[in-house]
Design a protein around this motif. Structure first.
Motif, PDB file in Angstrom:
ATOM      1  N   GLU A   1       0.858  -1.179   0.000  1.00  7.11           N
ATOM      2  CA  GLU A   1       0.000   0.000   0.000  1.00  7.11           C
ATOM      3  C   GLU A   1       0.895   1.230   0.000  1.00  7.11           C
ATOM      4  O   GLU A   1       1.956   1.241   0.643  1.00  7.11           O
ATOM      5  CB  GLU A   1      -0.865  -0.029   1.272  1.00  7.11           C
ATOM      6  CG  GLU A   1      -2.030   0.925   1.216  1.00  7.11           C
ATOM      7  CD  GLU A   1      -2.994   0.716   2.396  1.00  7.11           C
ATOM      8  OE1 GLU A   1      -3.180  -0.446   2.820  1.00  7.11           O
ATOM      9  OE2 GLU A   1      -3.526   1.711   2.880  1.00  7.11           O
ATOM     10  N   CYS A   2       0.477   2.272  -0.708  1.00  4.70           N
ATOM     11  CA  CYS A   2       1.192   3.548  -0.678  1.00  4.70           C
ATOM     12  C   CYS A   2       0.714   4.296   0.571  1.00  4.70           C
ATOM     13  O   CYS A   2      -0.474   4.555   0.721  1.00  4.70           O
ATOM     14  CB  CYS A   2       0.873   4.344  -1.936  1.00  4.70           C
ATOM     15  SG  CYS A   2       1.389   6.062  -1.844  1.00  4.70           S
ATOM     16  N   LYS A   3       1.646   4.603   1.482  1.00  8.42           N
ATOM     17  CA  LYS A   3       1.249   5.271   2.733  1.00  8.42           C
ATOM     18  C   LYS A   3       0.748   6.686   2.495  1.00  8.42           C
ATOM     19  O   LYS A   3       0.006   7.246   3.297  1.00  8.42           O
ATOM     20  CB  LYS A   3       2.445   5.332   3.698  1.00  8.42           C
ATOM     21  CG  LYS A   3       2.767   3.997   4.350  1.00  8.42           C
ATOM     22  CD  LYS A   3       3.902   4.193   5.354  1.00  8.42           C
ATOM     23  CE  LYS A   3       4.449   2.865   5.836  1.00  8.42           C
ATOM     24  NZ  LYS A   3       5.746   3.018   6.511  1.00  8.42           N
ATOM     25  N   SER A   4       1.155   7.261   1.379  1.00 10.76           N
ATOM     26  CA  SER A   4       0.771   8.627   1.080  1.00 10.76           C
ATOM     27  C   SER A   4      -0.661   8.745   0.545  1.00 10.76           C
ATOM     28  O   SER A   4      -1.437   9.568   1.018  1.00 10.76           O
ATOM     29  CB  SER A   4       1.782   9.216   0.094  1.00 10.76           C
ATOM     30  OG  SER A   4       1.329  10.444  -0.380  1.00 10.76           O
ATOM     31  N   CYS A   5      -1.036   7.903  -0.440  1.00  8.70           N
ATOM     32  CA  CYS A   5      -2.384   8.038  -1.024  1.00  8.70           C
ATOM     33  C   CYS A   5      -3.270   6.821  -0.762  1.00  8.70           C
ATOM     34  O   CYS A   5      -4.402   6.759  -1.242  1.00  8.70           O
ATOM     35  CB  CYS A   5      -2.300   8.321  -2.525  1.00  8.70           C
ATOM     36  SG  CYS A   5      -1.776   6.902  -3.515  1.00  8.70           S
ATOM     37  N   ASN A   6      -2.764   5.850  -0.004  1.00  9.81           N
ATOM     38  CA  ASN A   6      -3.510   4.637   0.344  1.00  9.81           C
ATOM     39  C   ASN A   6      -3.905   3.751  -0.836  1.00  9.81           C
ATOM     40  O   ASN A   6      -4.761   2.874  -0.685  1.00  9.81           O
ATOM     41  CB  ASN A   6      -4.772   4.969   1.169  1.00  9.81           C
ATOM     42  CG  ASN A   6      -4.418   5.657   2.476  1.00  9.81           C
ATOM     43  OD1 ASN A   6      -3.402   5.324   3.091  1.00  9.81           O
ATOM     44  ND2 ASN A   6      -5.226   6.623   2.877  1.00  9.81           N
TER      45      ASN A   6
ATOM     46  N   ALA B   1       8.639   5.433  -7.373  1.00  6.15           N
ATOM     47  CA  ALA B   1       7.514   6.173  -6.796  1.00  6.15           C
ATOM     48  C   ALA B   1       6.171   5.505  -7.106  1.00  6.15           C
ATOM     49  O   ALA B   1       6.050   4.762  -8.071  1.00  6.15           O
ATOM     50  CB  ALA B   1       7.514   7.592  -7.335  1.00  6.15           C
ATOM     51  N   CYS B   2       5.177   5.790  -6.278  1.00  2.00           N
ATOM     52  CA  CYS B   2       3.800   5.331  -6.484  1.00  2.00           C
ATOM     53  C   CYS B   2       3.275   5.884  -7.812  1.00  2.00           C
ATOM     54  O   CYS B   2       3.352   7.098  -8.035  1.00  2.00           O
ATOM     55  CB  CYS B   2       2.944   5.825  -5.312  1.00  2.00           C
ATOM     56  SG  CYS B   2       1.168   5.694  -5.606  1.00  2.00           S
ATOM     57  N   PRO B   3       2.751   5.020  -8.691  1.00  3.48           N
ATOM     58  CA  PRO B   3       2.250   5.522  -9.975  1.00  3.48           C
ATOM     59  C   PRO B   3       1.026   6.439  -9.848  1.00  3.48           C
ATOM     60  O   PRO B   3       0.701   7.178 -10.784  1.00  3.48           O
ATOM     61  CB  PRO B   3       1.911   4.251 -10.761  1.00  3.48           C
ATOM     62  CG  PRO B   3       1.884   3.131  -9.787  1.00  3.48           C
ATOM     63  CD  PRO B   3       2.663   3.551  -8.573  1.00  3.48           C
ATOM     64  N   ARG B   4       0.353   6.421  -8.688  1.00  2.38           N
ATOM     65  CA  ARG B   4      -0.820   7.292  -8.518  1.00  2.38           C
ATOM     66  C   ARG B   4      -0.433   8.695  -8.041  1.00  2.38           C
ATOM     67  O   ARG B   4      -0.915   9.679  -8.550  1.00  2.38           O
ATOM     68  CB  ARG B   4      -1.796   6.692  -7.496  1.00  2.38           C
ATOM     69  CG  ARG B   4      -2.369   5.360  -7.901  1.00  2.38           C
ATOM     70  CD  ARG B   4      -3.769   5.484  -8.517  1.00  2.38           C
ATOM     71  NE  ARG B   4      -4.127   4.249  -9.223  1.00  2.38           N
ATOM     72  CZ  ARG B   4      -4.534   3.135  -8.625  1.00  2.38           C
ATOM     73  NH1 ARG B   4      -4.691   3.097  -7.314  1.00  2.38           N
ATOM     74  NH2 ARG B   4      -4.814   2.063  -9.337  1.00  2.38           N
ATOM     75  N   CYS B   5       0.457   8.766  -6.999  1.00  6.30           N
ATOM     76  CA  CYS B   5       0.702  10.082  -6.382  1.00  6.30           C
ATOM     77  C   CYS B   5       2.146  10.554  -6.509  1.00  6.30           C
ATOM     78  O   CYS B   5       2.451  11.709  -6.186  1.00  6.30           O
ATOM     79  CB  CYS B   5       0.286  10.068  -4.909  1.00  6.30           C
ATOM     80  SG  CYS B   5       1.384   9.092  -3.867  1.00  6.30           S
ATOM     81  N   GLY B   6       3.050   9.678  -6.951  1.00  2.36           N
ATOM     82  CA  GLY B   6       4.426  10.124  -7.179  1.00  2.36           C
ATOM     83  C   GLY B   6       5.329  10.124  -5.949  1.00  2.36           C
ATOM     84  O   GLY B   6       6.503  10.449  -6.040  1.00  2.36           O
TER      85      GLY B   6
HETATM   86 ZN    ZN Z   1       0.469   6.961  -3.725  1.00  4.91          ZN
END
Ligand code: ZN
Length: 441
Positions: A91-96, A109-114
């Motif tokens: 899970e991305c801790k930044s955008c869940n 980086a997370c492909p959703r929020c970077g």
């Molecule tokens: Zn993210």
């Protein structure tokens, strides 16, 4: 051909013409779950019929069952699903956002929020769990089946004692299965609710290897018989490290999708793993008695497993074609006639010829053949509409028809037209039925 098929084009065609709709799309849809529309339903039932028939017409003992979708926890414990049926989740801790760990590069980086702030990888269980009735006891826990195969294994003895079958024989099944995929993908390719067509072939250990080869050849030739382009299909053996814990040999029939070569059907030698597990956990004797050697043994199993939806998607990719015709783009589904949802269309050239044309249409409809009657729009537009849904033949009733007892037949793929006797229409239509296709062997 003016351009190549893409997933987006297929999704759009499926929605536009009523093959596939996203489930509950008026509420924003349910991710990884789809409904079949009118044409999709007809085509899927052709796919099922062709698969079932491909087994029934063989010189082999194969019986069919229709197992329940729900199974008790004890059953899934024995099959190994409770313990090992999961995927790695991060899970991305930044955008869940949640991903399958093998789908993303955790160094990046997370492909959703970077942002690059991942949780540890943990196991995510793929079975849907539910509770039967009002009881909250552990014994009332049930799971939606994640594969149809286990319904066959737990019914092995029931079939064996009631069906007068002898080893070797097969138990086959078509039915739904459910997997709570972390990231469903590519439209019908990986869904959360899907439908499988599976054969479990029971044989002795000594003959298992021979039958494995037999089924690999047999199942590959099935795809040829329903029109799958042979340059887009191959049989690939799994490497040792790819094999499931219970399997000593697996081959995939693969299809070359626009997103690469992917499994269409899996052929797996499962040994006697499943029956042994269920015998051990249920404490029931699932062995069979060999009259010749006077010994009991647990049969070995070859499994052939293909998804209805995945085959449906494959057939659409295989058939989709755009070509330049008279300065326009013609979209045509070059489906094998046995697969086509509509077998023939009956088209009066003009409105005032509708009545006699509709009478011919009604004769075929009465026989249960899936045909359409279409009177609205120019004849050219009506042909294109049928091309786009893969209808092999259009019969046009024109000004000569009444006097000469003839119509024109237009062939979908070549667009050629010829004049034929009305009483010969049936000979065109009969070979389009999945129940009447010539035997490929
Ligand atoms: Zn993210």
């Amino acid at each position: 051909m003016v351009s190549t098929v893409t997933l987006d084009k297929l999704v759009s065609l499926c929605k536009r013409r009523g093959f596939i709709f996203q489930t509950a799309d008026i509420y924003g849809g349910l991710n990884g779950v789809y409904d079949a529309g009118p044409l999709g339903t007809l085509m899927k039932s052709n796919v099922r019929a062709l698969w079932q028939q491909s087994l029934q017409r063989l010189d082999k003992d194969i019986v069919f069952i229709d197992g329940a979708l729900l199974g008790p926890e004890t059953m899934w414990k024995a099959s190994g699903h409770l313990e090992s049926f999961h995927d790695p989740l991060v899970e991305c801790k930044s955008c869940n956002s949640r991903f399958r760990a093998d789908d993303v590069d955790l160094a990046r980086a997370c492909p959703r929020c970077g942002k690059t702030d991942w949780t540890d990888v943990r196991e995510f269980h793929l079975m849907f769990k539910t509770q039967l009735g009002a009881s909250v006891e552990q014994s009332s826990v049930a799971y939606l089946r994640p594969e149809t195969a286990q319904s066959v294994f737990v019914n092995f003895k029931n079939v064996w004692t009631t069906s007068r079958v002898k080893i070797p024989f097969g138990i086959a099944q078509i039915g739904k299965a459910f997997r709570n995929e972390i990231t469903p993908k590519q439209f019908l390719f990986r869904m959360r609710e899907f439908e499988q067509m599976e054969l479990e072939w029971f044989c002795t250990e000594a003959t298992a290897r021979e039958f494995f080869d037999f089924w690999a050849t047999e199942r590959t030739s099935f795809y040829k018989s329903i029109g799958v382009n042979q340059t887009h299909i191959r049989l690939r053996s799994h490497e040792k490290e790819e094999l499931s814990h219970y399997s000593t040999a697996t081959s995939d029939v693969e299809y070359e999708f626009p997103f690469g070569w992917k499994e269409l059907e899996g052929i797996a030698y499962r040994g006697c793993y499943d029956l042994s597990q269920h015998a051990q956990h249920s404490k029931k004797d699932l062995a069979v008695f060999d009259e010749e050697t006077k010994e009991s043994y647990t049969p070995h199993v070859i499994e052939c497993s293909v998804g209805v939806d995945r085959l449906f998607l494959t057939l659409l990719f295989n058939a989709y074609c755009e070509e330049a015709v008279e300065g326009e783009v013609r979209t045509v589904l070059r489906l094998h006639p046995s697969v086509a949802p509509i077998k023939a269309a009956f088209l009066p050239l003009v409105n005032k010829l509708a009545e006699p044309c509709e009478r011919i249409y009604a004769e075929f409809k009465k026989c249960g053949i899936s045909v359409q009657f279409d009177v609205s729009g120019s004849i050219g537009k009506r042909y294109r509409r049928q091309d786009e849904i893969g209808t092999p033949y259009c019969f046009t009733y024109d000004f000569e028809s009444a006097e000469t007892g003839t119509v024109t037949v237009r062939h979908r793929d070549s667009m050629k037209q010829e004049r034929i006797a009305i009483n010969s229409i049936a000979s065109y239509i009969t070979h389009t039925s999945p129940f009447l296709t010539p035997c490929p062997h």
